[in-house]
Scaffold this motif. Sequence first.
Motif, PDB file in Angstrom:
ATOM      1  N   ARG A 209       1.151  -9.786  -9.309  1.00 49.74           N
ATOM      2  CA  ARG A 209       1.472  -9.436  -7.933  1.00 49.74           C
ATOM      3  C   ARG A 209       0.442  -8.441  -7.411  1.00 49.74           C
ATOM      4  O   ARG A 209       0.182  -7.409  -8.039  1.00 49.74           O
ATOM      5  N   ILE A 210      -0.147  -8.745  -6.264  1.00 52.67           N
ATOM      6  CA  ILE A 210      -1.025  -7.783  -5.592  1.00 52.67           C
ATOM      7  C   ILE A 210      -0.160  -7.040  -4.582  1.00 52.67           C
ATOM      8  O   ILE A 210       0.359  -7.631  -3.625  1.00 52.67           O
ATOM      9  N   GLY A 211       0.049  -5.751  -4.823  1.00 49.02           N
ATOM     10  CA  GLY A 211       0.935  -4.963  -3.965  1.00 49.02           C
ATOM     11  C   GLY A 211       0.237  -3.753  -3.383  1.00 49.02           C
ATOM     12  O   GLY A 211      -0.980  -3.567  -3.534  1.00 49.02           O
ATOM     13  N   TRP A 212       1.037  -2.927  -2.716  1.00 49.20           N
ATOM     14  CA  TRP A 212       0.511  -1.717  -2.071  1.00 49.20           C
ATOM     15  C   TRP A 212       0.687  -0.505  -2.979  1.00 49.20           C
ATOM     16  O   TRP A 212       1.644  -0.422  -3.748  1.00 49.20           O
ATOM     17  N   ASN A 213      -0.220   0.438  -2.841  1.00 46.88           N
ATOM     18  CA  ASN A 213      -0.076   1.672  -3.622  1.00 46.88           C
ATOM     19  C   ASN A 213       0.443   2.834  -2.780  1.00 46.88           C
ATOM     20  O   ASN A 213       0.363   3.989  -3.188  1.00 46.88           O
ATOM     21  N   TYR A 214       0.983   2.531  -1.582  1.00 46.76           N
ATOM     22  CA  TYR A 214       1.574   3.589  -0.765  1.00 46.76           C
ATOM     23  C   TYR A 214       2.875   4.065  -1.399  1.00 46.76           C
ATOM     24  O   TYR A 214       3.614   3.277  -1.995  1.00 46.76           O
ATOM     25  N   PRO A 215       3.220   5.348  -1.221  1.00 42.16           N
ATOM     26  CA  PRO A 215       4.520   5.820  -1.719  1.00 42.16           C
ATOM     27  C   PRO A 215       5.693   5.070  -1.088  1.00 42.16           C
ATOM     28  O   PRO A 215       6.736   4.895  -1.702  1.00 42.16           O
ATOM     29  N   ARG A 216       5.514   4.584   0.158  1.00 38.82           N
ATOM     30  CA  ARG A 216       6.603   3.892   0.846  1.00 38.82           C
ATOM     31  C   ARG A 216       6.632   2.395   0.550  1.00 38.82           C
ATOM     32  O   ARG A 216       7.446   1.661   1.111  1.00 38.82           O
ATOM     33  N   ALA A 217       5.740   1.914  -0.304  1.00 37.17           N
ATOM     34  CA  ALA A 217       5.655   0.469  -0.548  1.00 37.17           C
ATOM     35  C   ALA A 217       6.916  -0.043  -1.240  1.00 37.17           C
ATOM     36  O   ALA A 217       7.488   0.624  -2.109  1.00 37.17           O
ATOM     37  N   VAL A 218       7.358  -1.240  -0.848  1.00 40.44           N
ATOM     38  CA  VAL A 218       8.529  -1.863  -1.464  1.00 40.44           C
ATOM     39  C   VAL A 218       8.125  -2.456  -2.806  1.00 40.44           C
ATOM     40  O   VAL A 218       7.168  -3.234  -2.882  1.00 40.44           O
ATOM     41  N   LEU A 238      -1.195  -5.460  -9.330  1.00 42.88           N
ATOM     42  CA  LEU A 238      -2.486  -4.936  -8.906  1.00 42.88           C
ATOM     43  C   LEU A 238      -2.259  -4.275  -7.552  1.00 42.88           C
ATOM     44  O   LEU A 238      -1.776  -4.919  -6.618  1.00 42.88           O
ATOM     45  N   ARG A 239      -2.554  -2.991  -7.433  1.00 39.70           N
ATOM     46  CA  ARG A 239      -2.216  -2.251  -6.219  1.00 39.70           C
ATOM     47  C   ARG A 239      -3.473  -1.894  -5.425  1.00 39.70           C
ATOM     48  O   ARG A 239      -4.490  -1.520  -6.006  1.00 39.70           O
ATOM     49  N   VAL A 240      -3.355  -1.979  -4.098  1.00 43.08           N
ATOM     50  CA  VAL A 240      -4.453  -1.611  -3.199  1.00 43.08           C
ATOM     51  C   VAL A 240      -3.868  -0.860  -2.006  1.00 43.08           C
ATOM     52  O   VAL A 240      -2.655  -0.825  -1.805  1.00 43.08           O
ATOM     53  N   ASN A 241      -4.756  -0.265  -1.199  1.00 44.63           N
ATOM     54  CA  ASN A 241      -4.287   0.442  -0.003  1.00 44.63           C
ATOM     55  C   ASN A 241      -4.915  -0.122   1.267  1.00 44.63           C
ATOM     56  O   ASN A 241      -4.886   0.524   2.314  1.00 44.63           O
ATOM     57  N   ASP A 242      -5.470  -1.330   1.177  1.00 36.26           N
ATOM     58  CA  ASP A 242      -6.197  -1.896   2.302  1.00 36.26           C
ATOM     59  C   ASP A 242      -5.870  -3.377   2.425  1.00 36.26           C
ATOM     60  O   ASP A 242      -5.965  -4.127   1.443  1.00 36.26           O
ATOM     61  N   GLY A 243      -5.450  -3.812   3.631  1.00 37.98           N
ATOM     62  CA  GLY A 243      -5.057  -5.189   3.833  1.00 37.98           C
ATOM     63  C   GLY A 243      -6.180  -6.179   3.624  1.00 37.98           C
ATOM     64  O   GLY A 243      -5.973  -7.276   3.092  1.00 37.98           O
ATOM     65  N   GLU A 244      -7.392  -5.818   4.046  1.00 37.71           N
ATOM     66  CA  GLU A 244      -8.532  -6.709   3.844  1.00 37.71           C
ATOM     67  C   GLU A 244      -8.844  -6.863   2.359  1.00 37.71           C
ATOM     68  O   GLU A 244      -9.199  -7.947   1.899  1.00 37.71           O
TER      69      GLU A 244
END
Length: 329
Positions: A209-218, A238-244
């Motif tokens: 799963r490619i997900g978000w690394n924000y604290p608020r990420a689900v 796999l976590r990222v902080n950028d949509g692109e």
Amino acid sequence: MPKSNPVFQPLAPLAQAAGLEINRFAELQTFVQVAQLGSFSAAARARDVSPSAVSKIVARLEARLGVQLLRRSTRRLELTAEGEQLLESGKQLLTDWMALESSITQQGQPTGVVRINASSTTGQRLLVPLVSRLMETWPGLQLDLSFTDQVVDLIAARADIALRWGQLPSSDVVARRLGRTRQVIVASPAYLARRGTPQHPDDLAQHVRIGWNYPRAVPHWPFVVDGQKRAVSMGDILRVNDGEAMCALALAGAGLARLSLYHAWDDLHAGRLKGVLEDFNCGDLEPIHAVYVGKPGQLPTRTRAVLDFLQQHVDLSHAEIWPAALQGR
């Protein structure tokens, strides 16, 4: 004497009767209009007040200045030397004040700098394609665009408008909804060939799963299974902080990504990405808002013009429904 002066046209009529406190600016407005129209009754009609109210306002001005400004007779009014001096300086003062008001409220064509903040993906895919048309519509505007996936404080960032996805928490900002988009799970053909295409949400335990690394990420993805909404855990993340970056990783075959349909649209139609588990998609629609700080009726003309343009030209209707052209892909 001339009948009117455009300086007075946008000004609200004096509704205060004589005896109420009148500010000095209102006194000056009344005196100049009496001098230009040549009578108290004409000035009273122009201001929609009684002649006695106008007479008392001018008398109050004379008493405060300690000089006679007008010589009254049964037939006409004549300006004294002091009245002539006040008339000339007063007209200039009123004209300067109207120009100052106009420059502050930016009446007419919007001009000046509008600062817009958006996420990298939203800025590049949604806002950038509209910039040329916006600048042609309002050539007096200057745009200052900042793209970041961090949620900024509008006041601290000196941003006039921010574009934000998702439900908005309670705050001091005001929001205009620009549209909504469906969420879809996608992967590249190469990834699916290598890891297999999941047929049920339970199969996701075997996938990246490619997900978000924000604290608020689900931390989970929602599905509808047997008629019930269910949050499903994933395997490796796999976590990222950028949509692109998330989209690029999905295109590169790094894993599954949950993207907005508007974001993945071109790649889905070109076959570079494929939708998976659509039979279990819960159909959530994520809204996008243009948010700003301030009262709607007191926004600068430049900010209001950009908000109106975005509300008119941002079209996400195609991104609300999974297109039939993609069925079976």
